[in-house]
Design a protein around this motif. Structure first.
Motif, PDB file in Angstrom:
ATOM      1  N   PRO A 100      50.233  39.611  37.073  1.00  0.00           N
ATOM      2  CA  PRO A 100      49.046  39.238  36.287  1.00  0.00           C
ATOM      3  C   PRO A 100      48.321  38.001  36.818  1.00  0.00           C
ATOM      4  O   PRO A 100      47.125  37.831  36.557  1.00  0.00           O
ATOM      5  N   THR A 101      49.028  37.127  37.536  1.00  0.00           N
ATOM      6  CA  THR A 101      48.402  35.891  38.015  1.00  0.00           C
ATOM      7  C   THR A 101      48.779  35.621  39.465  1.00  0.00           C
ATOM      8  O   THR A 101      49.824  36.056  39.948  1.00  0.00           O
ATOM      9  N   ARG A 102      47.918  34.868  40.137  1.00  0.00           N
ATOM     10  CA  ARG A 102      48.196  34.341  41.475  1.00  0.00           C
ATOM     11  C   ARG A 102      47.471  33.008  41.595  1.00  0.00           C
ATOM     12  O   ARG A 102      46.287  32.909  41.286  1.00  0.00           O
ATOM     13  N   HIS A 103      48.185  31.995  42.046  1.00  0.00           N
ATOM     14  CA  HIS A 103      47.638  30.645  42.171  1.00  0.00           C
ATOM     15  C   HIS A 103      47.042  30.164  40.845  1.00  0.00           C
ATOM     16  O   HIS A 103      46.008  29.499  40.809  1.00  0.00           O
ATOM     17  N   GLY A 104      47.705  30.536  39.750  1.00  0.00           N
ATOM     18  CA  GLY A 104      47.287  30.043  38.445  1.00  0.00           C
ATOM     19  C   GLY A 104      46.060  30.719  37.865  1.00  0.00           C
ATOM     20  O   GLY A 104      45.530  30.267  36.839  1.00  0.00           O
ATOM     21  N   ARG A 105      45.592  31.812  38.478  1.00  0.00           N
ATOM     22  CA  ARG A 105      44.421  32.537  37.970  1.00  0.00           C
ATOM     23  C   ARG A 105      44.760  34.018  37.800  1.00  0.00           C
ATOM     24  O   ARG A 105      45.655  34.527  38.482  1.00  0.00           O
ATOM     25  N   PRO A 106      44.036  34.712  36.924  1.00  0.00           N
ATOM     26  CA  PRO A 106      44.252  36.152  36.812  1.00  0.00           C
ATOM     27  C   PRO A 106      44.005  36.825  38.157  1.00  0.00           C
ATOM     28  O   PRO A 106      43.101  36.443  38.905  1.00  0.00           O
ATOM     29  N   THR A 107      44.822  37.818  38.473  1.00  0.00           N
ATOM     30  CA  THR A 107      44.661  38.540  39.732  1.00  0.00           C
ATOM     31  C   THR A 107      43.417  39.428  39.679  1.00  0.00           C
ATOM     32  O   THR A 107      42.857  39.684  38.613  1.00  0.00           O
ATOM     33  N   VAL A 108      42.982  39.890  40.844  1.00  0.00           N
ATOM     34  CA  VAL A 108      41.739  40.652  40.940  1.00  0.00           C
ATOM     35  C   VAL A 108      41.787  41.901  40.054  1.00  0.00           C
ATOM     36  O   VAL A 108      40.820  42.224  39.356  1.00  0.00           O
ATOM     37  N   TRP A 109      42.927  42.607  40.058  1.00  0.00           N
ATOM     38  CA  TRP A 109      42.999  43.835  39.270  1.00  0.00           C
ATOM     39  C   TRP A 109      42.966  43.553  37.771  1.00  0.00           C
ATOM     40  O   TRP A 109      42.450  44.378  36.991  1.00  0.00           O
ATOM     41  N   VAL A 110      43.483  42.390  37.353  1.00  0.00           N
ATOM     42  CA  VAL A 110      43.446  42.028  35.933  1.00  0.00           C
ATOM     43  C   VAL A 110      42.007  41.763  35.497  1.00  0.00           C
ATOM     44  O   VAL A 110      41.591  42.152  34.397  1.00  0.00           O
ATOM     45  N   VAL A 111      41.227  41.114  36.340  1.00  0.00           N
ATOM     46  CA  VAL A 111      39.839  40.772  36.001  1.00  0.00           C
ATOM     47  C   VAL A 111      38.930  41.992  36.059  1.00  0.00           C
ATOM     48  O   VAL A 111      38.134  42.232  35.143  1.00  0.00           O
ATOM     49  N   TRP A 112      39.032  42.803  37.133  1.00  0.00           N
ATOM     50  CA  TRP A 112      38.054  43.871  37.360  1.00  0.00           C
ATOM     51  C   TRP A 112      38.634  45.281  37.302  1.00  0.00           C
ATOM     52  O   TRP A 112      37.899  46.249  37.481  1.00  0.00           O
ATOM     53  N   GLY A 113      39.932  45.406  37.082  1.00  0.00           N
ATOM     54  CA  GLY A 113      40.538  46.719  37.016  1.00  0.00           C
ATOM     55  C   GLY A 113      41.097  47.163  38.357  1.00  0.00           C
ATOM     56  O   GLY A 113      40.705  46.652  39.413  1.00  0.00           O
ATOM     57  N   GLU A 114      42.012  48.117  38.307  1.00  0.00           N
ATOM     58  CA  GLU A 114      42.709  48.558  39.518  1.00  0.00           C
ATOM     59  C   GLU A 114      41.784  49.174  40.563  1.00  0.00           C
ATOM     60  O   GLU A 114      41.888  48.882  41.754  1.00  0.00           O
ATOM     61  N   ALA A 115      40.887  50.037  40.124  1.00  0.00           N
ATOM     62  CA  ALA A 115      40.031  50.738  41.078  1.00  0.00           C
ATOM     63  C   ALA A 115      39.164  49.751  41.864  1.00  0.00           C
ATOM     64  O   ALA A 115      39.038  49.842  43.100  1.00  0.00           O
ATOM     65  N   ASN A 116      38.552  48.809  41.159  1.00  0.00           N
ATOM     66  CA  ASN A 116      37.725  47.803  41.830  1.00  0.00           C
ATOM     67  C   ASN A 116      38.570  46.917  42.748  1.00  0.00           C
ATOM     68  O   ASN A 116      38.115  46.522  43.825  1.00  0.00           O
ATOM     69  N   ALA A 117      39.788  46.598  42.311  1.00  0.00           N
ATOM     70  CA  ALA A 117      40.648  45.741  43.121  1.00  0.00           C
ATOM     71  C   ALA A 117      41.060  46.444  44.413  1.00  0.00           C
ATOM     72  O   ALA A 117      41.095  45.819  45.486  1.00  0.00           O
TER      73      ALA A 117
END
Length: 337
Positions: A100-117
């Motif tokens: 869910p997180t990387r470097h203290g921020r939400p990961t790309v897939w958490v923010v924009w969804g799996e397909a966009n990531a």
């Protein structure tokens, strides 16, 4: 020491990476997705000023190029390429690992969804090759450029092989330490080795020198991952930035855990508990300590570190950049986060 190296190389590296990524400006939301994992913007596209990674691999490449007798500026396109490739792998890893997180921020897939990531990761993968294209105007021999492409391609395949094994091991009941070392040789060490090898190749235009530096990088990368395994269980949370219980709670099959599982019925019983939670962590760490897991992992780390130093010595590099390469190696071996 690492900060000094970073201050020397990172501004030029950042400029090079931005020029590559600036090939994509539209649509605006897509452009944000590509810049977000690189630490340049927040999820709304506003400038972001906090670190999202040490850039160890490109710094190693530039330092290797200079230590091998070249101009580090000449190797900037390759340095940008390995950092972009690294970030592509992280975006896809986060999806596959459900992180869910990387470097203290939400990961790309958490923010924009799996397909966009997945799509953003694919774009950054492509941009890594776009960065490598710029080497064609560097004045280096065609044979050197082709060899750099070959190393980069082989490295990419090793990354995916290692990730495949990592995902397979999640469902595999028993994993031998040798299997684990093979996995991290691909997933973690291959890009360290490839970065060092490409840098040395571009700096020396000598495949033998580059081969010695590749061996150095591979062993350094394995030691680097074992250090992460150690810090994931016994690191200081105030320094590492994550709870020491995280790797235990996920029942991660790291090197010290695999060593202990092969020797401790107690740890095997603990790891089979359902449900498994915070209350089980002290028992697991006690069983790890009783099985000598920390001592074993530290001995393995030291072994690969010494192998890295031996390969570096065989390369017979000279000058301040060679000293910097040795200092970086020592810093990585002793790091606490």
């Amino acid at each position: 020491m690492f900060t000094t190296l970073a201050q020397r190389y990172l501004p030029a590296l950042d400029d090079t990476m931005r020029r590559v990524v600036d090939r994509v400006t539209e649509p605006e939301d897509f452009a944000v997705m590509l810049r977000y994992p690189l630490g340049w913007v927040d999820s709304a596209g506003a400038p972001y000023s906090h670190s999202t990674g040490k850039r160890i691999r490109p710094i190693l490449l530039l330092l290797s190029a200079e230590a091998a007798g070249g101009e580090w500026q000449q190797a900037l396109p390759a340095a940008a390429a390995v950092e972009l490739l690294h970030n592509f792998s992280l975006i896809h890893d986060d999806i596959q690992d459900r992180s869910p997180t990387r470097h203290g921020r939400p990961t790309v897939w958490v923010v924009w969804g799996e397909a966009n990531a997945i799509n953003a990761g694919d774009a950054i993968f492509t941009l890594a090759y776009c960065a490598l294209e710029s080497l064609s105007g560097s004045g280096l021999r065609d044979s050197t450029l082709l060899e750099a492409w070959r190393i980069f391609n082989a490295t990419t395949l090793e990354l995916t092989r290692g990730q495949h094994l990592d995902m397979r091991f999640e469902k595999q009941v028993s994993v031998a330490t040798d299997e684990y070392l093979s996995m991290i040789s691909g997933k973690s060490a291959a890009l360290v080795a490839g970065s060092a090898q490409i840098g040395a190749l571009l700096g020396s235009q000598n495949v033998e020198v580059a081969a010695h530096i590749a061996e150095f990088g591979l062993n350094l990368g394995i030691a680097f991952q074992i250090r992460d395994d150690i810090l994931g269980i016994w690191g200081d949370p105030n320094v590492t930035g994550k709870s020491a219980a995280t790797d235990i709670l996920s029942r991660k099959k790291s090197l010290p855990v695999l060593h202990a599982l092969s020797r401790s019925a107690e740890l095997a019983e603990i790891y089979q508990r359902e449900p498994f939670g915070e209350a089980d962590v002290p028992d697991a760490i006690h069983a790890l300590d009783a099985a000598g897991a920390l001592d074993y992992a530290q001995e393995r780390e030291a072994h690969y570190y010494q192998q890295a130093l031996a390969a570096l010595k065989r390369a017979d590099l000279r000058g301040s950049a060679a000293e910097g390469l040795l200092e970086l190696t020592e810093w990585l071996f002793r790091r606490d986060h």
